[in-house]
Design a protein around this motif. Structure first.
Motif, PDB file in Angstrom:
ATOM      1  N   GLY A 142       0.714  -1.333  -0.040  1.00  0.00           N
ATOM      2  CA  GLY A 142       0.098   0.028  -0.213  1.00  0.00           C
ATOM      3  C   GLY A 142       0.766   1.331  -0.132  1.00  0.00           C
ATOM      4  O   GLY A 142       0.543   2.034   0.392  1.00  0.00           O
ATOM      5  N   LEU A 143       2.043   1.141  -0.509  1.00  0.00           N
ATOM      6  CA  LEU A 143       2.924   2.434  -0.486  1.00  0.00           C
ATOM      7  C   LEU A 143       3.152   2.868  -1.948  1.00  0.00           C
ATOM      8  O   LEU A 143       2.749   2.261  -2.884  1.00  0.00           O
ATOM      9  CB  LEU A 143       4.338   2.132   0.048  1.00  0.00           C
ATOM     10  N   ALA A 144       3.683   3.959  -2.122  1.00  0.00           N
ATOM     11  CA  ALA A 144       3.876   4.454  -3.506  1.00  0.00           C
ATOM     12  C   ALA A 144       4.921   3.781  -4.098  1.00  0.00           C
ATOM     13  O   ALA A 144       6.022   3.395  -3.558  1.00  0.00           O
ATOM     14  CB  ALA A 144       4.364   6.097  -3.409  1.00  0.00           C
ATOM     15  N   ASN A 145       4.397   3.243  -5.263  1.00  0.00           N
ATOM     16  CA  ASN A 145       5.346   2.121  -6.171  1.00  0.00           C
ATOM     17  C   ASN A 145       5.570   2.450  -7.703  1.00  0.00           C
ATOM     18  O   ASN A 145       5.473   1.989  -8.400  1.00  0.00           O
ATOM     19  CB  ASN A 145       4.466   0.893  -6.010  1.00  0.00           C
ATOM     20  N   SER A 146       6.219   3.861  -7.702  1.00  0.00           N
ATOM     21  CA  SER A 146       6.709   4.198  -9.131  1.00  0.00           C
ATOM     22  C   SER A 146       7.994   3.629  -9.071  1.00  0.00           C
ATOM     23  O   SER A 146       8.730   3.420  -8.157  1.00  0.00           O
ATOM     24  CB  SER A 146       6.593   5.753  -9.465  1.00  0.00           C
ATOM     25  N   GLU A 147       8.488   3.598 -10.342  1.00  0.00           N
ATOM     26  CA  GLU A 147       9.639   3.208 -10.455  1.00  0.00           C
ATOM     27  C   GLU A 147      10.886   3.982  -9.960  1.00  0.00           C
ATOM     28  O   GLU A 147      11.928   3.654  -9.596  1.00  0.00           O
ATOM     29  CB  GLU A 147       9.945   3.112 -12.065  1.00  0.00           C
ATOM     30  N   GLN A 148      10.541   5.238 -10.071  1.00  0.00           N
ATOM     31  CA  GLN A 148      11.607   6.366  -9.501  1.00  0.00           C
ATOM     32  C   GLN A 148      11.667   6.033  -8.041  1.00  0.00           C
ATOM     33  O   GLN A 148      12.779   6.168  -7.340  1.00  0.00           O
ATOM     34  CB  GLN A 148      11.019   7.883  -9.787  1.00  0.00           C
ATOM     35  N   GLN A 149      10.507   5.860  -7.240  1.00  0.00           N
ATOM     36  CA  GLN A 149      10.630   5.515  -5.862  1.00  0.00           C
ATOM     37  C   GLN A 149      11.268   4.339  -5.475  1.00  0.00           C
ATOM     38  O   GLN A 149      11.926   4.097  -4.669  1.00  0.00           O
ATOM     39  CB  GLN A 149       9.065   5.462  -5.471  1.00  0.00           C
ATOM     40  N   ALA A 150      11.046   3.154  -6.666  1.00  0.00           N
ATOM     41  CA  ALA A 150      11.832   2.095  -6.377  1.00  0.00           C
ATOM     42  C   ALA A 150      13.033   2.186  -6.396  1.00  0.00           C
ATOM     43  O   ALA A 150      13.947   1.430  -5.599  1.00  0.00           O
ATOM     44  CB  ALA A 150      11.098   0.864  -7.316  1.00  0.00           C
ATOM     45  N   ARG A 151      13.956   2.918  -7.318  1.00  0.00           N
ATOM     46  CA  ARG A 151      15.133   3.070  -7.405  1.00  0.00           C
ATOM     47  C   ARG A 151      15.938   4.058  -6.354  1.00  0.00           C
ATOM     48  O   ARG A 151      16.989   3.458  -5.703  1.00  0.00           O
ATOM     49  CB  ARG A 151      15.406   3.851  -8.842  1.00  0.00           C
ATOM     50  N   LYS A 152      15.121   4.864  -5.868  1.00  0.00           N
ATOM     51  CA  LYS A 152      15.689   5.695  -4.909  1.00  0.00           C
ATOM     52  C   LYS A 152      15.644   4.985  -3.400  1.00  0.00           C
ATOM     53  O   LYS A 152      16.525   4.758  -2.580  1.00  0.00           O
ATOM     54  CB  LYS A 152      14.520   6.964  -4.472  1.00  0.00           C
ATOM     55  N   ILE A 153      14.508   4.121  -2.976  1.00  0.00           N
ATOM     56  CA  ILE A 153      14.563   3.153  -1.906  1.00  0.00           C
ATOM     57  C   ILE A 153      15.817   2.079  -1.970  1.00  0.00           C
ATOM     58  O   ILE A 153      16.501   1.735  -0.861  1.00  0.00           O
ATOM     59  CB  ILE A 153      13.189   2.587  -1.754  1.00  0.00           C
ATOM     60  N   ARG A 154      15.870   1.457  -3.130  1.00  0.00           N
ATOM     61  CA  ARG A 154      16.984   0.370  -3.171  1.00  0.00           C
ATOM     62  C   ARG A 154      18.220   1.049  -3.094  1.00  0.00           C
ATOM     63  O   ARG A 154      18.975   0.463  -2.436  1.00  0.00           O
ATOM     64  CB  ARG A 154      16.798  -0.278  -4.590  1.00  0.00           C
ATOM     65  N   SER A 155      18.498   2.133  -3.782  1.00  0.00           N
ATOM     66  CA  SER A 155      19.805   2.902  -3.623  1.00  0.00           C
ATOM     67  C   SER A 155      20.150   3.298  -1.683  1.00  0.00           C
ATOM     68  O   SER A 155      21.035   2.959  -1.426  1.00  0.00           O
ATOM     69  CB  SER A 155      20.190   3.979  -4.189  1.00  0.00           C
ATOM     70  N   GLN A 156      18.982   3.680  -1.264  1.00  0.00           N
ATOM     71  CA  GLN A 156      18.988   3.937   0.189  1.00  0.00           C
ATOM     72  C   GLN A 156      19.460   2.710   1.116  1.00  0.00           C
ATOM     73  O   GLN A 156      20.186   2.583   1.888  1.00  0.00           O
ATOM     74  CB  GLN A 156      17.872   4.662   0.729  1.00  0.00           C
ATOM     75  N   VAL A 157      18.412   1.624   0.850  1.00  0.00           N
ATOM     76  CA  VAL A 157      18.846   0.178   1.435  1.00  0.00           C
ATOM     77  C   VAL A 157      20.257  -0.186   1.261  1.00  0.00           C
ATOM     78  O   VAL A 157      21.018  -0.855   2.243  1.00  0.00           O
ATOM     79  CB  VAL A 157      17.781  -0.684   1.140  1.00  0.00           C
ATOM     80  N   ARG A 158      20.671  -0.043   0.116  1.00  0.00           N
ATOM     81  CA  ARG A 158      22.211  -0.489  -0.139  1.00  0.00           C
ATOM     82  C   ARG A 158      23.274   0.236   0.507  1.00  0.00           C
ATOM     83  O   ARG A 158      24.173  -0.463   1.083  1.00  0.00           O
ATOM     84  CB  ARG A 158      22.420  -0.418  -1.816  1.00  0.00           C
ATOM     85  N   ARG A 159      23.059   1.641   0.776  1.00  0.00           N
ATOM     86  CA  ARG A 159      23.843   2.182   1.428  1.00  0.00           C
ATOM     87  C   ARG A 159      23.985   1.970   2.895  1.00  0.00           C
ATOM     88  O   ARG A 159      24.694   1.950   3.752  1.00  0.00           O
ATOM     89  CB  ARG A 159      23.482   3.879   1.165  1.00  0.00           C
ATOM     90  N   ASP A 160      22.681   1.657   3.510  1.00  0.00           N
ATOM     91  CA  ASP A 160      22.708   1.585   4.808  1.00  0.00           C
ATOM     92  C   ASP A 160      22.886   0.132   5.282  1.00  0.00           C
ATOM     93  O   ASP A 160      23.137  -0.034   6.289  1.00  0.00           O
ATOM     94  CB  ASP A 160      20.904   1.756   5.479  1.00  0.00           C
ATOM     95  N   ASN A 161      22.868  -0.878   4.400  1.00  0.00           N
ATOM     96  CA  ASN A 161      23.086  -2.133   4.577  1.00  0.00           C
ATOM     97  C   ASN A 161      24.308  -2.710   3.661  1.00  0.00           C
ATOM     98  O   ASN A 161      23.919  -3.517   2.754  1.00  0.00           O
ATOM     99  CB  ASN A 161      21.931  -2.894   4.518  1.00  0.00           C
ATOM    100  N   PRO A 162      25.606  -2.302   3.804  1.00  0.00           N
ATOM    101  CA  PRO A 162      26.373  -2.797   2.959  1.00  0.00           C
ATOM    102  C   PRO A 162      26.751  -4.470   3.004  1.00  0.00           C
ATOM    103  O   PRO A 162      27.347  -4.752   1.943  1.00  0.00           O
ATOM    104  CB  PRO A 162      27.817  -1.987   3.434  1.00  0.00           C
TER     105      PRO A 162
END
Length: 325
Positions: free
Chosen positions: A297-317
């Motif tokens: 039930g969250l915003a699921n645009s492709e731009q949002q997906a790329r942004k969240i994946r990059s953030q999770v990769r930075r926070d969890n090396p």
């Protein structure tokens, strides 16, 4: 309080003068008719005074009362019609022939039209300047009192027929409530305009806003993971890095150590992406992230997906990399 402009005053004067002239002409006609039959001027003058004169008095009283912002008494309103009717009956009695009877009966009605017209103009002037229609308020108050009475009688009267009759009368009176009330009509129009503006505002916001500013997108069904790669979700605060492939082991000789994983609030996009990452045991694709965010039930645009994946990769090396081809 509004004031009349010079043009409005001029139009009112030009409109009122013919009305007064019509009333005077009707009185003169009645006087001439009565004189031709009675042959006494004093008696003819009395006929005019009893018909047109009394109507003129009632009209003047109604005008003054209206200009003072008060409702006209019932007797005055009734007199504006009953007195000319009495004068018409008097003309019928005086007329010697049938043709003259029609003329004698219609002549006093000129004063009625004149008095009613001038009274209506006076009332409209007061409504324009003060914004309050006293006559409409009086009618609505009378109707409301009658509705309250019939509703009470429809609920508590011991006779069934009376209750049924009062219920029907109450509904009929409800249809008359607010009739010719300009204030009520203006208020209803304002409410409708407000709703139209609100609807247009929502539609324009949905069309013109960016994806991040829009409300949460409609949840889409999640794509079921294949049984071969599905793993139970882990909710621990710490996670160990997966064993890297041979090529990565050469580049990183150090043994994988346990690292502290940032704590994400359940239900946030970061939490959903990290759980998907751990469940697949490799970096999820952009389409998989879009589906997972939509299922939550969250915003699921492709731009949002790329942004969240990059953030999770930075926070969890320590998370595993992309799946080997």
């Amino acid at each position: 309080m509004k004031k009349l402009s010079g043009g409005q005053i001029a139009v009112l004067i030009l409109t009122t003068v013919p009305m007064i002239a019509v009333g005077i002409a009707g009185a003169i006609g009645t006087y001439a008719n009565a004189t031709s039959v009675l042959h006494r001027k004093e008696t003819a003058l009395g006929v005019v005074a009893a018909g047109e004169g009394a109507t003129l008095v009632a009209g003047l009283v109604m005008i003054v009362v209206t200009m003072l912002g008060q409702t006209a008494p019932t007797t005055i309103r009734a007199a504006l019609w009953l007195l000319p009717a009495a004068a018409s009956v008097m003309g019928l009695a005086l007329a010697p022939t049938a043709a003259e009877a029609v003329v004698f009966a219609l002549t006093p009605l000129a004063m009625t039209a004149s008095a009613e017209g001038i009274s209506l103009l006076a009332r409209r002037i007061v409504v324009h300047r003060t914004g309050v229609d006293v006559e409409a308020q009086r009618r609505n108050a009378t109707i409301l009192r009658r509705i309250a009475y019939h509703r009470a009688r429809a609920e508590r009267h011991p006779w069934k027929k009376v209750r049924k009759l009062s219920e029907l009368l109450a509904w009929r009176l409800m249809a008359k409530l607010g009739h010719s009330d300009a204030t009520l009509g203006s208020a209803l129009t304002d409410v409708q305009n407000t709703r139209i503006v609100d609807g247009a505002n929502i539609a324009l916001a949905a069309m013109l806003s960016s994806a991040t500013d829009l409300p949460a997108a409609t949840a889409r069904p999640a794509v079921a993971a294949s049984p071969a790669t599905a793993k139970p979700a882990r909710h621990t605060v710490t996670a160990k890095t997966a064993t890297p492939p041979d090529a990565e082991a050469i580049a990183t000789p150090e043994t994988a150590t346990e690292q502290t994983v940032p704590v994400y609030e359940p239900g946030t996009p970061q939490y959903v992406v990290r759980e998907l990452w751990l469940r697949l045991n490799h970096q999820p694709g952009q389409s998989a992230i879009v589906d997972a965010l939509g299922a939550a039930g969250l915003a699921n645009s492709e731009q949002q997906a790329r942004k969240i994946r990059s953030q999770v990769r930075r926070d969890n090396p320590g998370l595993p990399g992309p799946r080997a081809a």
